[in-house]
Design a protein around this motif. Structure first.
Motif, short mmCIF file in Angstrom:
data_model
loop_
_atom_site.label_atom_id
_atom_site.label_comp_id
_atom_site.label_asym_id
_atom_site.label_seq_id
_atom_site.Cartn_x
_atom_site.Cartn_y
_atom_site.Cartn_z
N PRO A 38 -6.69 36.89 -13.78
CA PRO A 38 -5.90 35.76 -15.16
C PRO A 38 -5.31 36.28 -15.64
O PRO A 38 -4.89 35.38 -16.89
CB PRO A 38 -7.46 35.15 -15.23
CG PRO A 38 -8.21 36.44 -15.65
CD PRO A 38 -8.73 37.21 -14.24
N THR A 39 -5.97 37.43 -16.29
CA THR A 39 -4.45 38.46 -17.22
C THR A 39 -2.84 38.24 -17.10
O THR A 39 -1.95 38.44 -17.97
CB THR A 39 -5.05 39.40 -18.04
OG1 THR A 39 -4.71 40.47 -16.77
CG2 THR A 39 -6.59 39.32 -18.01
N THR A 40 -2.68 38.66 -15.81
CA THR A 40 -0.94 38.39 -15.79
C THR A 40 -0.17 37.27 -15.32
O THR A 40 -0.94 37.07 -13.72
CB THR A 40 -1.22 39.87 -14.57
OG1 THR A 40 -1.95 39.54 -13.21
CG2 THR A 40 -1.49 40.88 -15.14
N PRO A 41 0.39 36.75 -15.64
CA PRO A 41 1.42 35.57 -15.38
C PRO A 41 2.29 36.67 -14.10
O PRO A 41 2.68 37.36 -14.52
CB PRO A 41 2.28 34.86 -16.83
CG PRO A 41 2.28 37.02 -17.58
CD PRO A 41 1.14 37.17 -17.21
N ASN A 42 2.54 35.43 -13.46
CA ASN A 42 3.29 35.85 -12.38
C ASN A 42 3.28 37.26 -11.59
O ASN A 42 4.12 37.90 -11.57
CB ASN A 42 4.48 35.29 -12.95
CG ASN A 42 5.15 34.49 -13.68
OD1 ASN A 42 4.98 33.26 -12.93
ND2 ASN A 42 6.14 34.08 -14.94
N ARG A 43 1.80 37.53 -11.35
CA ARG A 43 1.60 38.79 -11.42
C ARG A 43 -0.11 38.34 -10.45
O ARG A 43 -0.93 37.39 -11.46
CB ARG A 43 1.40 39.87 -11.79
CG ARG A 43 1.25 40.94 -10.84
CD ARG A 43 1.61 42.39 -11.87
NE ARG A 43 1.42 43.03 -11.09
CZ ARG A 43 2.52 44.50 -11.13
NH1 ARG A 43 3.64 44.94 -11.65
NH2 ARG A 43 2.33 45.55 -9.88
N GLN A 44 0.26 39.31 -9.93
CA GLN A 44 -1.20 39.04 -8.72
C GLN A 44 -1.57 41.09 -8.37
O GLN A 44 -0.77 41.02 -6.98
CB GLN A 44 -1.86 38.26 -7.99
CG GLN A 44 -2.67 37.22 -8.39
CD GLN A 44 -3.62 37.27 -9.71
OE1 GLN A 44 -4.25 37.08 -9.10
NE2 GLN A 44 -3.32 36.79 -11.03
N PHE A 45 -2.17 41.99 -8.93
CA PHE A 45 -1.94 43.29 -8.35
C PHE A 45 -0.50 43.73 -7.74
O PHE A 45 0.35 43.73 -8.88
CB PHE A 45 -2.52 42.93 -7.21
CG PHE A 45 -4.00 41.99 -7.23
CD1 PHE A 45 -5.24 42.18 -8.17
CD2 PHE A 45 -4.55 40.90 -6.87
CE1 PHE A 45 -5.97 41.90 -8.78
CE2 PHE A 45 -5.39 39.99 -7.27
CZ PHE A 45 -6.26 40.68 -8.20
N TYR A 98 3.28 34.58 -7.37
CA TYR A 98 1.86 35.16 -7.74
C TYR A 98 1.40 34.44 -8.31
O TYR A 98 -0.06 35.34 -8.58
CB TYR A 98 2.28 36.32 -6.68
CG TYR A 98 2.60 36.77 -5.30
CD1 TYR A 98 2.27 36.18 -4.34
CD2 TYR A 98 4.11 37.54 -5.62
CE1 TYR A 98 2.65 36.76 -3.13
CE2 TYR A 98 4.81 37.31 -4.21
CZ TYR A 98 4.46 37.21 -2.64
OH TYR A 98 4.16 37.74 -2.01
N ARG A 99 2.20 33.40 -9.13
CA ARG A 99 1.15 32.95 -10.76
C ARG A 99 -0.26 33.18 -9.91
O ARG A 99 -0.58 32.10 -8.99
CB ARG A 99 1.70 32.24 -10.68
CG ARG A 99 1.42 31.47 -10.31
CD ARG A 99 2.92 29.97 -10.32
NE ARG A 99 2.63 28.58 -10.41
CZ ARG A 99 3.97 28.28 -8.79
NH1 ARG A 99 4.34 29.36 -9.23
NH2 ARG A 99 3.54 26.83 -8.73
N ALA A 150 -7.40 40.41 -22.54
CA ALA A 150 -6.50 40.49 -22.18
C ALA A 150 -6.90 38.42 -21.99
O ALA A 150 -8.03 38.35 -22.27
CB ALA A 150 -5.90 40.36 -21.34
N PRO A 151 -6.01 38.04 -22.39
CA PRO A 151 -6.10 36.48 -22.67
C PRO A 151 -5.70 36.04 -21.69
O PRO A 151 -5.57 36.98 -20.74
CB PRO A 151 -4.62 35.97 -23.23
CG PRO A 151 -3.47 37.04 -23.51
CD PRO A 151 -4.68 38.39 -23.52
N ILE A 152 -6.70 34.47 -20.49
CA ILE A 152 -6.16 34.01 -19.18
C ILE A 152 -4.71 33.15 -19.50
O ILE A 152 -4.86 32.66 -20.58
CB ILE A 152 -7.49 33.51 -19.68
CG1 ILE A 152 -8.56 34.65 -19.27
CG2 ILE A 152 -7.74 32.63 -18.49
CD1 ILE A 152 -9.79 33.64 -19.44
N VAL A 153 -4.40 33.41 -18.53
CA VAL A 153 -2.72 32.70 -18.59
C VAL A 153 -2.83 32.27 -17.54
O VAL A 153 -2.08 31.32 -16.87
CB VAL A 153 -1.98 33.80 -18.32
CG1 VAL A 153 -1.78 34.93 -19.57
CG2 VAL A 153 -1.78 35.11 -17.56
N THR A 154 -4.03 32.25 -16.68
CA THR A 154 -4.39 31.38 -15.22
C THR A 154 -3.53 29.36 -15.77
O THR A 154 -4.40 29.30 -16.51
CB THR A 154 -5.79 31.17 -14.11
OG1 THR A 154 -5.95 32.56 -14.25
CG2 THR A 154 -5.74 30.79 -14.29
#
Length: 190
Positions: free
Chosen positions: A95-102, A109-110, A139-143
């Motif tokens: 939940p910490t990465t906008p517009n990316r997962q792994f 991939y948000r 890290a902040p949650i960006v989900t």
């Protein structure tokens, strides 16, 4: 799963079932955690949150449709609650990465929770708030938590990919760093 699904649907009226839709990177990796849960009737890999009708995998993965790769979970709320599904979702996402997962990068991939009604919206927001208060990472949650739009099922070869192509699925999942990152975020992954 198919025998169980048929047996369960024969005892449950379709009107009693609900949908939950989640995005957390590659949809191949999101079916399995939900398929294992009692009360989940089926999972479908697909696309939602975009502007193009009948998108293809090639169009979505190129990033031009606005859709996110997502999984639609059909469940019986008498057996499993939406809150339980949210808990499984969080533990299987970053939940910490906008517009990316792994290893997958782009808006397609948000991380997102696509709610189907006001009750789901309130429960998703409450779960996000609780996570913000008690998260095991800094890290902040960006989900995103957004209204579900039309869900477009992905091509058949994507459905239940982890069962149809277990070696390729495991190779992809490992090389993408999914489990390693989930362990960093949440601790040992179950």
């Amino acid at each position: 799963m198919m025998v169980t699904m048929m047996a369960m649907t024969s005892h449950v009226q379709a009107s009693e079932l609900e949908h939950a839709t989640f995005a957390a990177g590659c949809f191949w990796c999101m079916e399995h955690p939900f398929d294992e849960l009692p009360g989940v009737i089926s999972t479908t890999s697909g696309y939602t949150g975009g502007h193009k009708d009948h998108p293809t995998y090639e169009e979505v993965s190129a990033g031009g449709t606005g859709h996110a790769e997502s999984v639609d979970v059909l469940f019986d709320p008498k057996i499993i609650s939406y809150q339980q599904l949210l808990s499984v979702y969080w533990r299987n996402s970053d939940p910490t990465t906008p517009n990316r997962q792994f290893c997958d990068v782009g808006t397609q991939y948000r991380p997102a929770i696509f709610y189907h009604n006001e009750t789901q919206k309130k429960l998703a927001e409450a779960s996000k708030h609780a996570l913000e208060q008690n998260k095991p990472f800094a890290a902040p949650i960006v989900t995103e938590i957004v209204a579900a739009g039309r869900f477009w099922p992905a091509e058949e070869y994507h459905q239940n990919f982890y069962l149809k192509n277990p070696l390729r699925y495991k190779f992809y999942r490992y090389n993408c760093g999914r489990d390693q990152r989930l362990e960093q975020l949440w601790g040992e992954h179950k």
